[in-house]
Scaffold this motif. Sequence first.
Motif, PDB file in Angstrom:
ATOM      1  N   ARG A  68      46.976  38.502  74.505  1.00 31.43           N
ATOM      2  CA  ARG A  68      47.996  39.411  74.437  1.00 31.43           C
ATOM      3  C   ARG A  68      49.044  39.138  73.179  1.00 31.43           C
ATOM      4  N   MET A  69      48.863  38.020  72.660  1.00 33.50           N
ATOM      5  CA  MET A  69      49.723  37.420  71.715  1.00 33.50           C
ATOM      6  C   MET A  69      49.252  37.850  70.436  1.00 33.50           C
ATOM      7  N   SER A  70      47.901  37.910  69.980  1.00 28.31           N
ATOM      8  CA  SER A  70      47.406  38.511  69.169  1.00 28.31           C
ATOM      9  C   SER A  70      45.879  39.175  68.985  1.00 28.31           C
ATOM     10  N   ARG A  71      45.327  39.499  67.975  1.00 30.14           N
ATOM     11  CA  ARG A  71      44.388  40.210  67.977  1.00 30.14           C
ATOM     12  C   ARG A  71      43.015  39.190  68.159  1.00 30.14           C
ATOM     13  N   ASN A  72      43.155  37.890  67.427  1.00 30.15           N
ATOM     14  CA  ASN A  72      42.173  36.912  67.314  1.00 30.15           C
ATOM     15  C   ASN A  72      42.778  35.552  67.462  1.00 30.15           C
ATOM     16  N   ALA A  73      41.758  34.666  67.450  1.00 30.80           N
ATOM     17  CA  ALA A  73      42.179  33.306  67.541  1.00 30.80           C
ATOM     18  C   ALA A  73      42.884  32.730  66.229  1.00 30.80           C
ATOM     19  N   ILE A  74      42.335  33.149  65.398  1.00 26.26           N
ATOM     20  CA  ILE A  74      43.116  32.592  63.839  1.00 26.26           C
ATOM     21  C   ILE A  74      44.288  33.078  63.737  1.00 26.26           C
ATOM     22  N   GLU A  75      44.610  34.414  63.960  1.00 25.05           N
ATOM     23  CA  GLU A  75      45.984  34.887  63.766  1.00 25.05           C
ATOM     24  C   GLU A  75      46.799  34.340  64.884  1.00 25.05           C
ATOM     25  N   GLY A  76      46.242  34.232  66.077  1.00 22.40           N
ATOM     26  CA  GLY A  76      47.124  33.828  67.291  1.00 22.40           C
ATOM     27  C   GLY A  76      47.469  32.240  66.992  1.00 22.40           C
ATOM     28  N   MET A  77      46.595  31.574  66.557  1.00 22.01           N
ATOM     29  CA  MET A  77      46.996  30.130  66.163  1.00 22.01           C
ATOM     30  C   MET A  77      48.191  30.051  65.086  1.00 22.01           C
ATOM     31  N   ASP A  78      48.096  30.962  63.970  1.00 21.88           N
ATOM     32  CA  ASP A  78      49.137  31.063  62.782  1.00 21.88           C
ATOM     33  C   ASP A  78      50.342  31.234  63.706  1.00 21.88           C
ATOM     34  N   LEU A  79      50.594  32.189  64.390  1.00 24.94           N
ATOM     35  CA  LEU A  79      51.691  32.701  65.215  1.00 24.94           C
ATOM     36  C   LEU A  79      52.176  31.485  66.131  1.00 24.94           C
ATOM     37  N   TYR A  80      51.214  30.935  66.703  1.00 23.87           N
ATOM     38  CA  TYR A  80      51.518  29.809  67.658  1.00 23.87           C
ATOM     39  C   TYR A  80      52.198  28.741  67.113  1.00 23.87           C
ATOM     40  N   GLU A  81      51.673  28.366  65.815  1.00 21.17           N
ATOM     41  CA  GLU A  81      52.284  27.274  65.255  1.00 21.17           C
ATOM     42  C   GLU A  81      53.862  27.478  64.588  1.00 21.17           C
ATOM     43  N   GLN A  82      53.819  28.769  64.026  1.00 22.27           N
ATOM     44  CA  GLN A  82      55.151  29.311  63.604  1.00 22.27           C
ATOM     45  C   GLN A  82      56.028  29.194  64.740  1.00 22.27           C
ATOM     46  N   LEU A  83      55.779  29.616  65.740  1.00 27.56           N
ATOM     47  CA  LEU A  83      56.885  29.704  66.830  1.00 27.56           C
ATOM     48  C   LEU A  83      57.118  28.446  67.578  1.00 27.56           C
ATOM     49  N   PHE A  84      56.109  27.667  67.673  1.00 27.64           N
ATOM     50  CA  PHE A  84      56.291  26.274  68.096  1.00 27.64           C
ATOM     51  C   PHE A  84      57.279  25.403  67.267  1.00 27.64           C
TER      52      PHE A  84
END
Length: 238
Positions: A68-84
């Motif tokens: 639910r966070m993003s459409r795919n793993a690459i996009e999701g990981m970038d977002l995860y790292e930014q928020l982290f």
Amino acid sequence: MSMIWGYARVSTPKQKLERQVDNIRRAFPDAVIIQEEFTGATLDRPKWNGLETRLKCGDTVVFDEVSRMSRNAIEGMDLYEQLFDKGVRLVFLKEPHINSDVYRQAMDVQMTKQKETGHASTDKLISTITEALHDYMIDLAREQIQLAFQTAQHELDFLHKRTREGVRKAQADGKQVGRAEGAHVETKKAKECKPKILKHSKSFGGSLNDEELKQMLGISYGSLYKYKRELKKDPATP
């Protein structure tokens, strides 16, 4: 003041948000939940974009699941790292092993063991180790998130496969699959409006003209005329 946010998203019009919202509220009753209906063909997520700009250090974002966070793993990981790195806490109800607290706590434990010694070379080494530890934790998170996305995609593919198999079996058995050709499905709005049209419209002996009726029901002229046509065909079934 830190905030707890929930984010619920569906990818197709047929999906429902209620399950995700219920799960988030059950785990975090005080969460402010943002709901978004979003299709894979649409890259922009205006409600998420609005929420992301408001997130600050110490805030929490709760997702029912990582997909639910993003459409795919690459996009999701970038977002995860930014928020982290921003200090935002990320919680995934169905994949708690990738919650950001898991990695942040591990980093904190290691960093508390590192102290300034007053020796330049030693302190530089400690700083290098700390940066490497951060990168290691992010790499570990990336691997786990990618695995979570792959698992979610595998489950979705399996569900689609079983659905297709079920449809083919039903068709082979001569059963009707989906809506029969020419079948009429009454919407919730139509069921609410038609009895009122029968009661109040001048076309059916009431006192309101079309403009007054349209305003009362909060519908368009197109819908009003459609409902009236259907009522004239079968007034006994509003």
